[in-house]
Design an enzyme around this catalytic site. Structure first.
Site, PDB file in Angstrom:
ATOM      1  N   HIS A   1      24.587  -9.220 -20.617  1.00 54.83           N
ATOM      2  CA  HIS A   1      23.794  -7.891 -20.784  1.00 54.83           C
ATOM      3  C   HIS A   1      22.984  -7.656 -22.138  1.00 54.83           C
ATOM      4  O   HIS A   1      22.024  -6.961 -22.274  1.00 54.83           O
ATOM      5  CB  HIS A   1      24.773  -6.560 -20.567  1.00 54.83           C
ATOM      6  CG  HIS A   1      25.367  -6.843 -19.096  1.00 54.83           C
ATOM      7  ND1 HIS A   1      24.687  -7.052 -18.142  1.00 54.83           N
ATOM      8  CD2 HIS A   1      26.611  -6.590 -18.736  1.00 54.83           C
ATOM      9  CE1 HIS A   1      25.532  -6.987 -16.964  1.00 54.83           C
ATOM     10  NE2 HIS A   1      26.811  -6.892 -17.475  1.00 54.83           N
TER      11      HIS A   1
ATOM     12  N   GLU B   1      14.041 -22.501  -0.391  1.00 55.44           N
ATOM     13  CA  GLU B   1      15.116 -22.784  -1.304  1.00 55.44           C
ATOM     14  C   GLU B   1      15.832 -23.824  -0.764  1.00 55.44           C
ATOM     15  O   GLU B   1      16.747 -24.251  -1.590  1.00 55.44           O
ATOM     16  CB  GLU B   1      16.072 -21.543  -1.342  1.00 55.44           C
ATOM     17  CG  GLU B   1      15.038 -20.224  -1.743  1.00 55.44           C
ATOM     18  CD  GLU B   1      15.988 -18.848  -1.950  1.00 55.44           C
ATOM     19  OE1 GLU B   1      15.961 -18.348  -3.055  1.00 55.44           O
ATOM     20  OE2 GLU B   1      16.376 -18.474  -1.104  1.00 55.44           O
TER      21      GLU B   1
ATOM     22  N   ASP C   1      16.779 -21.757  -6.757  1.00 61.44           N
ATOM     23  CA  ASP C   1      17.683 -22.212  -5.910  1.00 61.44           C
ATOM     24  C   ASP C   1      17.126 -23.570  -5.080  1.00 61.44           C
ATOM     25  O   ASP C   1      18.013 -24.500  -4.983  1.00 61.44           O
ATOM     26  CB  ASP C   1      17.870 -21.234  -4.492  1.00 61.44           C
ATOM     27  CG  ASP C   1      18.928 -20.076  -4.998  1.00 61.44           C
ATOM     28  OD1 ASP C   1      20.022 -20.729  -5.428  1.00 61.44           O
ATOM     29  OD2 ASP C   1      18.579 -19.125  -4.593  1.00 61.44           O
TER      30      ASP C   1
ATOM     31  N   CYS D   1       7.982 -17.660  -6.823  1.00 59.68           N
ATOM     32  CA  CYS D   1       8.599 -16.496  -7.376  1.00 59.68           C
ATOM     33  C   CYS D   1      10.009 -16.720  -8.185  1.00 59.68           C
ATOM     34  O   CYS D   1      10.763 -16.069  -8.703  1.00 59.68           O
ATOM     35  CB  CYS D   1       9.174 -15.592  -6.462  1.00 59.68           C
ATOM     36  SG  CYS D   1      10.438 -15.790  -5.138  1.00 59.68           S
TER      37      CYS D   1
HETATM   38  C1  PEP Z   1      15.193 -18.393  -6.381  1.00 59.03           C
HETATM   39  O1  PEP Z   1      15.919 -19.027  -5.958  1.00 59.03           O
HETATM   40  O2  PEP Z   1      14.016 -19.218  -7.030  1.00 59.03           O
HETATM   41  C2  PEP Z   1      14.722 -16.855  -6.443  1.00 59.03           C
HETATM   42  C3  PEP Z   1      13.706 -16.049  -6.891  1.00 59.03           C
HETATM   43  O3  PEP Z   1      15.789 -16.050  -6.142  1.00 59.03           O
HETATM   44  P1  PEP Z   1      17.039 -15.801  -6.928  1.00 59.03           P
HETATM   45  O4  PEP Z   1      16.740 -16.089  -8.381  1.00 59.03           O
HETATM   46  O5  PEP Z   1      17.201 -14.422  -6.721  1.00 59.03           O
HETATM   47  O6  PEP Z   1      18.095 -16.686  -6.278  1.00 59.03           O
HETATM   48 MG    MG Z   2      17.265 -17.608  -4.451  1.00 56.25          MG
END
Ligand code: PEP
Ligand code: MG
Length: 592
Positions: free
Chosen positions: A192, A434, A458, A505
């Site tokens: 945090h 993922e 992931d 993302c």
């Molecule tokens: C990812 O796995 O790249 C993703 C964007 O999801 P999170 O980081 O929320 O698992």
């Molecule tokens: Mg993910």
């Protein structure tokens, strides 16, 4: 004077030079056990109650003085305020006073030890975090009991703050005008304090082993929040060198923020849409100010993590409608719940699992709990009516899962239509890539969806079989591993053959050394945390798509990560003349 360099995890960029001050709460181990006579039980219980009330008030003050742009961090402080009433903490301490005749200090200390012991057996990040949070709250109550002022700050003297760990409330309560940088012994990339430091623009390094042993109060140090180093007692020459780097960093930040609202186009005229990843509605204005053209990943599970009751459909509808409104016509991609694994919602049922990352998480969890999934889908479809919005599903492994989701979505649509609700009838829907199985089946999946969004965090974890949160194997967590590159390439090829777009993302999109690789695949859009957007837009403007395509053609021939890393470093360096050294990169955080 000893010359020394300490290493930790860089968590917030920037360079600071100043005196080190140790912020120390009352050390629990320093307290010797003290007992009270029977007649003083209620006096001690009253002292404890007063200290709890004072601690609670200090959290309230921290909340009240929270700057607007840090509203998210308020949730954690609020949680700490609520933990002041945690029945285990309160009841165990009172019982220790009454039954073991311990003083309030000793009773609290014992209660914290008991809680830590009880949870120590449970292999679960969520419980570990809760024990950690309770410890931070306990320290604050102990300060009030012993009358210790933890901050040691003299009015007006700018300092570098060191601590074992910093709670968000500590961070807010300090007069930050006087804090040049923060350094902590504990903490990881997602601590945090680190998130706060980044939001406030204060350089910070966490996880510095041996900090308390090596450093003396009043030592001068240079903190480099980009490299994760602390240089103790620097020479005049070193000070001059770092002062120059600090000024250069400030100039860089100023430069990238000037054009962050403009669109990003490569040198050869290729327009790249840059979007933000958010977890809360309140982050949207910050994302827009940083130059986000929309939200490419809205992590809907965050709203479930900090509450002990299940949100109702009406509450979810309000949250999603607020998000749509806050975006004022810009696009938003809502990801359905990615609960499970390290994201356990206190209000929901999670069975203990031996391998949570391979267990009941994300879409698997939603399919096991259809009522919950339906409630979220109803809220989403209603909130997205008339909006520039899409839905995506995390951790989809194959066609069978996709079809189960599609079936539930069509049933929910029918139900909404029967109830004469207004809802998004033709919303665009995609899956996150993922898992290796999703990559291999991408062609079949592409026939039944509108887009892919690659979650490289992931995808890297599951492709390489490396726990993304385990520091022991973090050197093996390599997003530029050839297998990850080939996987991304396959998804992009298949998607484009089917005429659907690909977004990325995961954290790779925010990494200056990975971005040219993604552009050269070529992915269609990128989405990242807001603070990375100005730097990434600036980088895009210094690259040419043609050269990125060529880079990827060469990278795909390399069969070791070190070779790939070397090639991308050289490429980015040659295009930006080292400017990207000011931008966070995973390559600088312990990769090969
Ligand atoms: C990812 O796995 O790249 C993703 C964007 O999801 P999170 O980081 O929320 O698992
Ligand atoms: Mg993910």
């Amino acid at each position: 004077m000893a010359q020394n360099i300490l290493h930790g995890i860089p968590i917030s960029g920037g360079i600071a030079i100043g005196k080190l001050i140790y912020m120390q709460h009352q050390d629990m181990d320093e307290l010797s056990t003290s007992y009270i006579p029977y007649s003083e039980i209620s006096r001690e219980q009253n002292r404890f109650a007063a200290a709890v009330a004072e601690a609670e008030q200090s959290f309230e003050r921290a909340l009240a003085s929270l700057p607007d742009h840090l509203v998210n961090e308020g949730d954690v402080i609020y949680m700490h305020k609520m933990l002041c009433r945690d029945p285990k903490l309160i009841d165990n301490t009172n019982a220790n006073i009454e039954l073991k005749l311990l003083s309030a200090e000793s009773a609290l200390q014992r209660a914290l030890e008991e809680i830590a012991r009880e949870f120590a057996e449970i292999e679960d990040d969520f419980f570990r975090e809760t024990v950690n949070d309770l410890h931070l709250v306990g320290e604050r109550i102990m300060d009030k009991l012993t009358g210790k002022d933890p901050y040691n700050l003299k009015e007006g003297e700018p300092v570098i703050l060191m601590a074992r760990d910093l709670s968000p409330a500590d961070t807010i309560e300090l007069s930050l005008d006087n804090v040049l940088a923060m350094v902590t012994e504990d903490g990881g990339k997602t601590s945090h304090a680190g998130i706060l430091a980044r939001s406030m623009g204060i350089p910070a390094v966490v996880g510095v082993v041996g900090l308390g042993l090596t450093v003396r109060m009043g030592d001068t140090a240079i903190v480099d929040g980009l490299k994760g180093t602390i240089l103790l007692n620097p020479t005049e020459e070193e000070k001059a060198r770092y002062t120059e780097s600090a000024q250069e960093y400030e100039r860089y930040k100023e430069k990238i923020s000037q054009k962050c609202l403009d669109v990003a186009e490569t040198l050869d005229g290729h327009r790249v849409e840059v979007m933000a990843n958010v977890g809360w509605v309140e982050e949207i204005p910050k994302a827009t100010l940083a130059g986000a053209e929309g939200v490419g990943l809205y992590r809907t599970e965050y709203a479930f993590l900090n509450r002990t009751s299940m949100p109702t459909e009406a509450e979810l509808f309000k949250e999603y409608s607020d998000a749509v409104q806050a975006l004022e016509g810009k696009s938003v991609c809502f990801r359905t719940l990615d609960l499970g694994s390290d994201k356990q919602a206190p209000a929901l049922e999670h069975q203990p699992e031996a391998n949570p990352a391979l267990g009941l998480r994300a879409t698997r969890y939603c399919l096991r709990h259809p009522q919950l999934f339906r409630a979220q889908l109803r809220a989403l479809l209603r909130a997205c009516a008339g909006a520039h919005a899409s839905l995506m599903f995390p951790l989809v492994a194959d066609l069978t899962e996709l079809r189960k989701i599609a079936h539930i979505v069509s049933e929910v649509r029918q139900e909404l239509a029967d109830q004469k609700e207004i809802f998004a009838r033709d919303i665009s829907m995609g899956v996150m890539v993922e898992l290796p199985s999703t990559v291999i089946l991408a062609d079949a999946l592409a026939e039944e969806i509108d887009f892919f969004s690659i979650g490289t965090n992931d995808l890297t974890q599951y492709t390489l079989g490396v726990d993304r949160a385990n520091a022991q194997v973090s050197h093996l967590y390599q997003p530029l591993h050839p297998t990850v590159l080939h996987s991304i390439r396959r998804v992009v090829d298949v998607a484009h053959q089917s005429g659907i777009p690909v977004n990325v993302c995961g954290e790779m999109a925010a990494d200056p050394y990975c971005l040219p690789v993604l552009l050269g695949m070529p992915v269609d859009t990128v989405s990242m945390s807001s603070q990375a957007i100005p730097g990434i837009k600036s980088l895009i403007r210094q690259l040419s798509l043609e050269e990125c395509l060529e880079l990827v053609r060469d990278l795909l021939k390399a069969n070791t990560t070190s070779r790939v890393n070397r090639m991308v470093r050289e490429f980015v360096y040659s295009k930006t003349k080292g400017e990207m050294a000011f931008h966070f990169s995973h390559l600088d955080g312990g990769y090969e």
